[in-house]
Design an enzyme around this catalytic site. Structure first.
Site, PDB file in Angstrom:
ATOM      1  N   GLU A   1       6.744   8.021  -0.591  1.00  0.00           N
ATOM      2  CA  GLU A   1       6.077   6.722  -0.482  1.00  0.00           C
ATOM      3  C   GLU A   1       5.116   6.667   0.705  1.00  0.00           C
ATOM      4  OE1 GLU A   1       5.875   4.681  -2.711  1.00  0.00           O
ATOM      5  OE2 GLU A   1       7.567   5.123  -4.009  1.00  0.00           O
TER       6      GLU A   1
ATOM      7  N   TYR B   1       5.603  -3.251   0.457  1.00  0.00           N
ATOM      8  CA  TYR B   1       5.581  -2.388  -0.722  1.00  0.00           C
ATOM      9  C   TYR B   1       6.570  -1.233  -0.585  1.00  0.00           C
ATOM     10  CZ  TYR B   1       4.808   1.530  -3.617  1.00  0.00           C
ATOM     11  OH  TYR B   1       5.071   2.570  -4.442  1.00  0.00           O
TER      12      TYR B   1
ATOM     13  N   ASP C   1       2.298  -2.919  -6.003  1.00  0.00           N
ATOM     14  CA  ASP C   1       1.303  -2.017  -5.412  1.00  0.00           C
ATOM     15  C   ASP C   1      -0.037  -2.279  -6.097  1.00  0.00           C
ATOM     16  OD1 ASP C   1       1.692  -0.900  -7.930  1.00  0.00           O
ATOM     17  OD2 ASP C   1       1.068   1.065  -7.212  1.00  0.00           O
TER      18      ASP C   1
END
Length: 303
Positions: A33, A116, A134
């Site tokens: 991520e 996020y 996102d």
DNA sequence: AAACCGTGGTA
DNA sequence: TTACCAAGGTT
């Protein structure tokens, strides 16, 4: 209807990404991520593999200087992410006994983790029901529900509320829904030229129904040539490839005599012809941001 | 809250 | 070729 359609599509359209394998770890998901922030999957893949074999756990990374994280960040861009990921690994060791936490709040408290990333890790690594939003999900929702070509320039509370409303109640279904919508945005409902003919929910799309109207605003492009960012990037490129502190004169002054052979990265920096004050400003920024440090012998990645 | 922060593939 | 854009976060 909508959910079942996307779930079926996801069954055979989903990419086989390593951080999605059953063998994935929360640490692996967290690393992915970070790397995927504003960075395409194709560029992340090789670096992620390298990091996972090099640092299989947060403690492995935390045991190294931040400079090692920067060096192995390669050319992913936004190198602050590498420093923050290193800091996050350290925080995981210090605060959580080396185990990546699974709650949104604990994740959010880690350096470099925003709304996020916290939601994505909680959902994709821990199977929790999270409102993941996102850029892909924003665009899909904007088209599918609003009938707009693009979402608003910045994330709004209304978008978060709508995403929460669309989220299935069941945790497992919600994780799958988040992944499926994100994947649709990445593979079909793309920003530039969406492949509507491949869309599993084409007949439900408000944007298509409206005749695919054009965006109502023009995205502001980021300038590059001549900016501090470009100079910072060039300096970082030099530091990543240096095996010793780089003397300041070598950064500031274009060597007149290259007979000894200057490193390619250094030549690239000098080729920018950045004004002295810009070089100074860029370097100062890197030092402030913890991307570089000053030693008596010159500038280097943080030790 | 607008601006800043890298990089390289693609149309 | 230039401009857009990619699983954002921080200040």
């Amino acid at each position: 209807m909508l959910h079942a359609r996307l779930s079926d599509w996801f069954d055979d359209a989903a990419r086989d990404l390593p951080w999605r394998l059953p063998s994935r770890t929360p640490w692996g998901v967290l690393v992915s991520e970070f790397m995927l922030q504003q960075t395409p999957v194709s560029r992340v893949l090789p670096v992620w593999e390298d990091w996972m074999s090099r640092w299989p756990t947060p403690a492995d990374l935390a045991a190294e200087p931040a400079g090692e994280a920067l060096r192995h960040w390669g050319r992913l861009g936004y190198p602050r992410r590498a420093v923050r990921l290193h800091a996050a690994a350290t925080a995981v060791v210090v605060r959580h006994g080396g185990q990546v936490p699974g709650s949104h709040d604990e994740l959010l408290a880690l350096p470099g983790v925003g709304t996020y990333t916290a939601a994505a890790v909680a959902a994709f690594a821990f199977g929790r029901r999270e409102t993941v939003v996102d850029t892909n999900i924003r665009r899909v929702h904007a088209r599918l529900v609003d009938g707009a070509a693009l979402p608003a320039p910045s994330l709004t509370a209304a978008e978060m509320n709508r995403a929460a409303t669309l989220l299935p109640d069941d945790a497992g279904s919600s994780v799958r829904w988040n992944a499926a919508v994100m994947e649709l945005g990445a593979l079909v409902c793309t920003a530039r030229t969406p492949a509507c003919e491949q869309c599993p929910v084409l007949d439900l799309c408000a944007w298509v129904a409206a005749g695919r109207p054009a965006p109502t605003y023009v995205p502001r492009g980021q300038s590059w040539a001549g900016t501090d960012r470009q100079v910072r990037g060039a300096i970082m490129h030099v530091l990543r490839h240096a095996d010793a502190p780089v003397p300041r004169p070598l950064i500031h002054d274009r060597p007149v005599d290259l007979a000894f052979g200057a490193p390619a990265a250094l030549e690239k920096l000098h080729a920018l012809n950045a004004p002295p004050e810009q070089l100074e400003r860029a370097l100062a920024g890197l030092l402030t941001d913890g991307l570089a440090e000053e030693t008596p012998n010159g500038v280097q990645l943080p030790a």
